[in-house]
Design a protein around this motif. Structure first.
Motif, PDB file in Angstrom:
ATOM      1  N   ALA A  11       0.761  -1.317   0.072  1.00 40.93           N
ATOM      2  CA  ALA A  11       0.091  -0.051  -0.055  1.00 40.93           C
ATOM      3  C   ALA A  11       0.923   1.109   0.076  1.00 40.93           C
ATOM      4  O   ALA A  11       0.537   2.154  -0.791  1.00 40.93           O
ATOM      5  CB  ALA A  11      -0.937   0.213   1.253  1.00 40.93           C
ATOM      6  N   ASN A  12       1.760   1.160   0.845  1.00 43.98           N
ATOM      7  CA  ASN A  12       2.791   2.506   0.626  1.00 43.98           C
ATOM      8  C   ASN A  12       3.561   2.533  -0.544  1.00 43.98           C
ATOM      9  O   ASN A  12       3.717   3.878  -0.930  1.00 43.98           O
ATOM     10  CB  ASN A  12       4.009   2.359   2.051  1.00 43.98           C
ATOM     11  N   ARG A  13       3.812   1.506  -1.307  1.00 46.41           N
ATOM     12  CA  ARG A  13       4.474   1.467  -2.486  1.00 46.41           C
ATOM     13  C   ARG A  13       3.678   2.103  -3.341  1.00 46.41           C
ATOM     14  O   ARG A  13       3.928   2.747  -4.455  1.00 46.41           O
ATOM     15  CB  ARG A  13       5.165   0.146  -2.863  1.00 46.41           C
ATOM     16  N   LEU A  14       2.386   1.762  -3.572  1.00 42.71           N
ATOM     17  CA  LEU A  14       1.217   2.129  -4.467  1.00 42.71           C
ATOM     18  C   LEU A  14       1.132   3.556  -4.128  1.00 42.71           C
ATOM     19  O   LEU A  14       0.708   4.132  -5.145  1.00 42.71           O
ATOM     20  CB  LEU A  14      -0.057   1.395  -4.277  1.00 42.71           C
ATOM     21  N   ARG A  15       1.052   4.100  -2.897  1.00 42.82           N
ATOM     22  CA  ARG A  15       0.824   5.446  -2.763  1.00 42.82           C
ATOM     23  C   ARG A  15       2.072   6.514  -3.303  1.00 42.82           C
ATOM     24  O   ARG A  15       1.895   7.265  -3.877  1.00 42.82           O
ATOM     25  CB  ARG A  15       0.830   5.945  -1.142  1.00 42.82           C
ATOM     26  N   ARG A  16       3.228   5.802  -3.342  1.00 44.87           N
ATOM     27  CA  ARG A  16       4.590   6.293  -3.816  1.00 44.87           C
ATOM     28  C   ARG A  16       4.285   6.491  -5.703  1.00 44.87           C
ATOM     29  O   ARG A  16       4.385   7.512  -6.044  1.00 44.87           O
ATOM     30  CB  ARG A  16       5.866   5.706  -3.514  1.00 44.87           C
ATOM     31  N   VAL A  21       2.815   9.231 -10.404  1.00 44.86           N
ATOM     32  CA  VAL A  21       2.046   9.536 -11.641  1.00 44.86           C
ATOM     33  C   VAL A  21       1.415  10.897 -11.564  1.00 44.86           C
ATOM     34  O   VAL A  21       1.576  11.490 -12.619  1.00 44.86           O
ATOM     35  CB  VAL A  21       0.921   8.419 -11.713  1.00 44.86           C
ATOM     36  N   SER A  22       1.362  11.447 -10.563  1.00 46.37           N
ATOM     37  CA  SER A  22       0.841  12.871 -10.257  1.00 46.37           C
ATOM     38  C   SER A  22       1.899  13.751 -10.887  1.00 46.37           C
ATOM     39  O   SER A  22       1.648  14.847 -11.443  1.00 46.37           O
ATOM     40  CB  SER A  22       0.418  13.226  -8.641  1.00 46.37           C
ATOM     41  N   ILE A  41       8.349   8.319 -15.366  1.00 47.49           N
ATOM     42  CA  ILE A  41       7.523   7.139 -15.908  1.00 47.49           C
ATOM     43  C   ILE A  41       8.299   5.946 -15.719  1.00 47.49           C
ATOM     44  O   ILE A  41       7.701   4.993 -15.048  1.00 47.49           O
ATOM     45  CB  ILE A  41       7.253   7.543 -17.193  1.00 47.49           C
ATOM     46  N   ALA A  42       9.584   5.611 -15.827  1.00 53.98           N
ATOM     47  CA  ALA A  42      10.228   4.563 -15.561  1.00 53.98           C
ATOM     48  C   ALA A  42      10.151   4.128 -14.189  1.00 53.98           C
ATOM     49  O   ALA A  42       9.895   2.870 -13.630  1.00 53.98           O
ATOM     50  CB  ALA A  42      11.828   4.913 -16.179  1.00 53.98           C
TER      51      ALA A  42
END
Length: 95
Positions: A11-16, A21-22, A41-42
């Motif tokens: 979940a922490n990684r997905l928030r990063r 992306v933002s 992007i990479a």
């Protein structure tokens, strides 16, 4: 299945990743240098790929292993077919 600790880490990684992306969107809006945008992007793609790898690993260790241990050939074959399909989606297949 993922442990609670693994879920928290993912979940922490997905928030990063969401933040990356933002940042890409913001960089594009600000006409940032193309190489900087591509680097961001990479980084986001790599982080997202690691999340996918961890989930695949968990699936193999739990669902696939359970199907194999069950002795049920139909269940085993179903799980193996799922793995083959997901490896193809992730680009892990050999042509």
């Amino acid at each position: 299945m993922l442990t609670e600790e693994e879920k928290t880490k993912l979940a922490n990684r997905l928030r990063r990743v969401a933040g990356q992306v933002s940042a890409v969107q913001r960089m594009m809006d600000e006409d940032a240098y193309c190489i900087d945008i591509l680097t961001q992007i990479a980084a986001a793609s790599g982080a997202l790929g690691k999340v996918g790898q961890k989930i695949i690993e968990s699936h193999i260790k739990s669902c696939v292993a359970s199907a194999i241990k069950s002795g049920n050939a139909e269940q085993r074959d179903e799980k193996l077919d799922e793995l083959i399909a997901i490896f193809r989606k992730f680009g892990f297949h050999h042509e």
